[in-house]
Design an enzyme around this catalytic site. Structure first.
Site, short mmCIF file in Angstrom:
data_model
loop_
_atom_site.label_atom_id
_atom_site.label_comp_id
_atom_site.label_asym_id
_atom_site.label_seq_id
_atom_site.Cartn_x
_atom_site.Cartn_y
_atom_site.Cartn_z
N ASP A 1 0.82 -1.20 0.00
CA ASP A 1 0.00 0.00 0.00
C ASP A 1 0.86 1.26 0.00
OD1 ASP A 1 -2.26 1.55 0.04
OD2 ASP A 1 -3.04 0.79 1.92
N HIS B 1 -8.62 -1.02 8.87
CA HIS B 1 -7.58 -0.41 8.05
C HIS B 1 -7.89 1.08 7.96
CE1 HIS B 1 -4.90 -0.49 4.31
NE2 HIS B 1 -5.53 0.67 4.16
N CYS C 1 -4.55 7.36 -0.81
CA CYS C 1 -5.48 7.03 -1.89
C CYS C 1 -5.50 8.16 -2.91
CB CYS C 1 -6.89 6.81 -1.33
SG CYS C 1 -8.16 6.53 -2.59
#
Length: 327
Positions: free
Chosen positions: A25, A215, A248
């Site tokens: 990630d 998360h 993100c």
């Protein structure tokens, strides 16, 4: 009976499990390519810190995520430390087949609770994602564990609020199809602690036998507070990212995921048992700036642990004597 509403000190000594996702990630959005040997060395170091899981890479198209184009090489070269679960994110059945060929312990599959985010991020409707992920669950049965990560579980940056019923229905479906774990993801850092506790209270009973994970992203500085709310709701497993790497693309200004070493430090100062050697974890975090070419957002690696004792100022003795002389 749930744990919601209990004072936080009631969890002293409680065993918690920390999963690091920085290698996937975090690195997937970095503009630099971290050499394979450096990735392997960092995974090997993380493997010896006491983390429960390490998400090592993603078996996706090298064109889509060039930073992880060495997925097979990394997985095949790392040391497999007993007690650590090695995870790979897979976007589709072909990715799952590649990961299984490399003997990963767990496949992490992702879809969004929000239709708009799912279409933007995965180029599929939720119905299409559900069918595709169900196929992977069935294909992987007996070969690897399968975790389903439900993105935008606490809000969508394009739709706003996401109904809890939508999240729970997705979790119910994948639990019925043989998933071994479910992760609820605050993909763009929209969650707040009251919301987290409300959604998570009772989930351990609802999805009994599954590994339940939270998360959180720290986009708006509420990541650690949200983790405390999850703790109060009875959730024992948490994703986090070394150095706070990640973020993100649909969250402008995102600062990354909750920082692994900061989360572990907070939980350990509260008396929780994370199983993690914090000093070893901090040593791993200290390597990141040189690997990725910029500073990271983790705080404890910069300030030191809260029990760090500093010497008094050089003129302390003189100041003390003067104060005492004044009576």
């Amino acid at each position: 009976m749930t744990t919601a509403g209990l004072p936080f000190h009631a969890f002293r000594g409680r065993r918690l499990y920390i999963n690091d996702v920085a290698m996937r990630d975090g690195l997937q959005i970095e503009p630099v390519f971290v050499p394979t040997e450096d990735k392997v060395a960092l995974v090997n170091a993380l493997s010896r810190t006491g983390l429960a899981k390490i998400e090592v890479t993603s078996f996706t198209s090298p064109k889509a995520i060039p930073a992880l184009r060495d997925a097979e090489a990394v997985i095949k070269q790392i040391d497999r430390v007993p007690g650590v679960t090695y995870v790979a994110l897979v976007p589709n059945l072909r990715g799952a087949e590649r990961a299984l060929e490399c003997r990963v312990d767990e496949l992490n599959l992702v879809m969004s609770a929000s239709e708009t985010h799912n279409l933007s991020n995965l180029r599929m409707t939720r119905a299409q994602s559900r069918r595709a992920l169900t196929e992977i669950i069935h294909a992987a049965r007996g070969a690897a564990a399968v975790n389903i990560s439900i993105s935008t579980a606490f809000g969508c940056p394009m739709e706003g609020d996401v109904a809890p019923a939508e999240v729970l229905e997705l979790g119910d479906w994948f639990a019925s199809q043989g998933a071994t774990g479910i992760t609820l993801c605050d993909t763009t850092g929209m969650a707040n602690p009251l919301q987290v506790e409300a959604l998570c209270d009772g989930l351990a009973q609802r999805w009994k036998g599954l590994e339940l994970t939270l998360h959180f992203h720290n986009t708006r500085g509420m990541g650690l507070a949200n983790a405390l709310a999850g703790l109060n709701a009875g959730i024992d497993r948490y994703d986090a990212s070394l150095g706070g790497l990640g973020g993100c693309p649909y969250a402008p200004g995102a600062t990354g995921n909750v920082c692994t070493e900061d989360l572990v430090h907070m939980l350990q100062t509260m008396g929780c048992d994370t199983g993690v050697d914090l000093d070893a974890l901090l040593a791993c975090a200290a390597q990141l700036p040189a690997l990725i070419g910029h500073d990271v957002s983790g705080q404890v690696v910069k300030a030191g642990k809260s029990n760090r004792i500093y010497p008094p100022p050089a003129d302390f003795a003189e100041t003390r004597e003067r104060a005492l002389a004044r009576g």
